[in-house]
Design a protein around this motif. Structure first.
Motif, PDB file in Angstrom:
ATOM      1  N   UNK A  18       0.722  -1.298   0.146  1.00  0.00           N
ATOM      2  CA  UNK A  18       0.284  -0.090   0.032  1.00  0.00           C
ATOM      3  C   UNK A  18       0.627   1.615   0.227  1.00  0.00           C
ATOM      4  N   UNK A  19       0.178   2.557   0.243  1.00  0.00           N
ATOM      5  CA  UNK A  19       0.635   3.711   0.094  1.00  0.00           C
ATOM      6  C   UNK A  19       1.306   3.770   0.793  1.00  0.00           C
ATOM      7  N   UNK A  20       1.203   3.958   2.318  1.00  0.00           N
ATOM      8  CA  UNK A  20       1.396   4.062   3.609  1.00  0.00           C
ATOM      9  C   UNK A  20       2.579   3.225   3.317  1.00  0.00           C
ATOM     10  N   UNK A  21       3.246   2.602   2.916  1.00  0.00           N
ATOM     11  CA  UNK A  21       4.588   1.717   3.367  1.00  0.00           C
ATOM     12  C   UNK A  21       5.912   2.186   2.597  1.00  0.00           C
ATOM     13  N   UNK A  22       4.815   2.892   1.467  1.00  0.00           N
ATOM     14  CA  UNK A  22       5.870   3.467  -0.268  1.00  0.00           C
ATOM     15  C   UNK A  22       5.698   4.975   1.003  1.00  0.00           C
ATOM     16  N   UNK A  23       5.249   6.090   1.929  1.00  0.00           N
ATOM     17  CA  UNK A  23       5.746   7.053   2.437  1.00  0.00           C
ATOM     18  C   UNK A  23       6.542   6.654   3.168  1.00  0.00           C
ATOM     19  N   UNK A  24       6.530   5.932   4.417  1.00  0.00           N
ATOM     20  CA  UNK A  24       6.981   5.525   5.433  1.00  0.00           C
ATOM     21  C   UNK A  24       8.371   4.764   4.663  1.00  0.00           C
ATOM     22  N   UNK A  25       8.897   3.716   3.324  1.00  0.00           N
ATOM     23  CA  UNK A  25       9.939   3.522   3.279  1.00  0.00           C
ATOM     24  C   UNK A  25      10.690   4.681   2.329  1.00  0.00           C
ATOM     25  N   UNK A  79      12.068   7.251   6.185  1.00  0.00           N
ATOM     26  CA  UNK A  79      13.661   6.548   6.205  1.00  0.00           C
ATOM     27  C   UNK A  79      14.217   6.801   5.450  1.00  0.00           C
ATOM     28  N   UNK A  80      14.421   6.462   4.427  1.00  0.00           N
ATOM     29  CA  UNK A  80      15.479   5.715   3.834  1.00  0.00           C
ATOM     30  C   UNK A  80      15.564   6.368   1.896  1.00  0.00           C
ATOM     31  N   UNK A  81      14.234   7.525   1.948  1.00  0.00           N
ATOM     32  CA  UNK A  81      14.636   8.235   0.681  1.00  0.00           C
ATOM     33  C   UNK A  81      16.160   9.185   0.235  1.00  0.00           C
ATOM     34  N   UNK A  82      16.736   9.059  -0.594  1.00  0.00           N
ATOM     35  CA  UNK A  82      17.802   9.790  -1.400  1.00  0.00           C
ATOM     36  C   UNK A  82      18.572   8.845  -0.909  1.00  0.00           C
ATOM     37  N   UNK A  83      18.932   7.373  -0.416  1.00  0.00           N
ATOM     38  CA  UNK A  83      19.950   6.814  -0.224  1.00  0.00           C
ATOM     39  C   UNK A  83      19.782   6.102  -1.474  1.00  0.00           C
TER      40      UNK A  83
END
Length: 92
Positions: A29-36, A39-43
């Motif tokens: 779901x969408x919320x999992x992508x948001x959480x991912x 926490x890890x965006x840009x890495x």
């Protein structure tokens, strides 16, 4: 940007979501992508296999289950070769 705008856009155009994130969204779901991404965006992230992540847990289980003469059974149960188990356990 408001997440609701992103969510609506993703729902309207799911084929436009980048891979492998489309798979993650489809499964979790969408919320999992948001959480991912929060926490890890840009890495740059390498995602190993599930077995690799948990191999030390499996090795601890093998050590707990080892009775001195059950390498063949442990090999079948945990998917390790007997040679690997002998090395791991420090047995000749």
């Amino acid at each position: 940007m408001d997440k609701s705008v992103l969510h609506q856009a993703a729902l309207r155009h799911p084929s436009k979501i980048m891979q492998p994130y489309d798979t993650i969204m489809g499964l979790h779901g969408f919320d999992a992508i948001c959480a991912f991404t929060e926490h890890l965006g840009g890495l740059t992230v390498y995602v190993p296999s599930m077995r690799t992540i948990f191999v030390r847990c499996l090795e601890a289980e093998v050590r707990n289950d080892f009775k001195g003469c059950n390498l063949a059974a442990l090999s079948r149960k945990y998917g390790f070769t007997e040679r690997y188990l002998r090395r791991m356990l420090g047995k000749p």
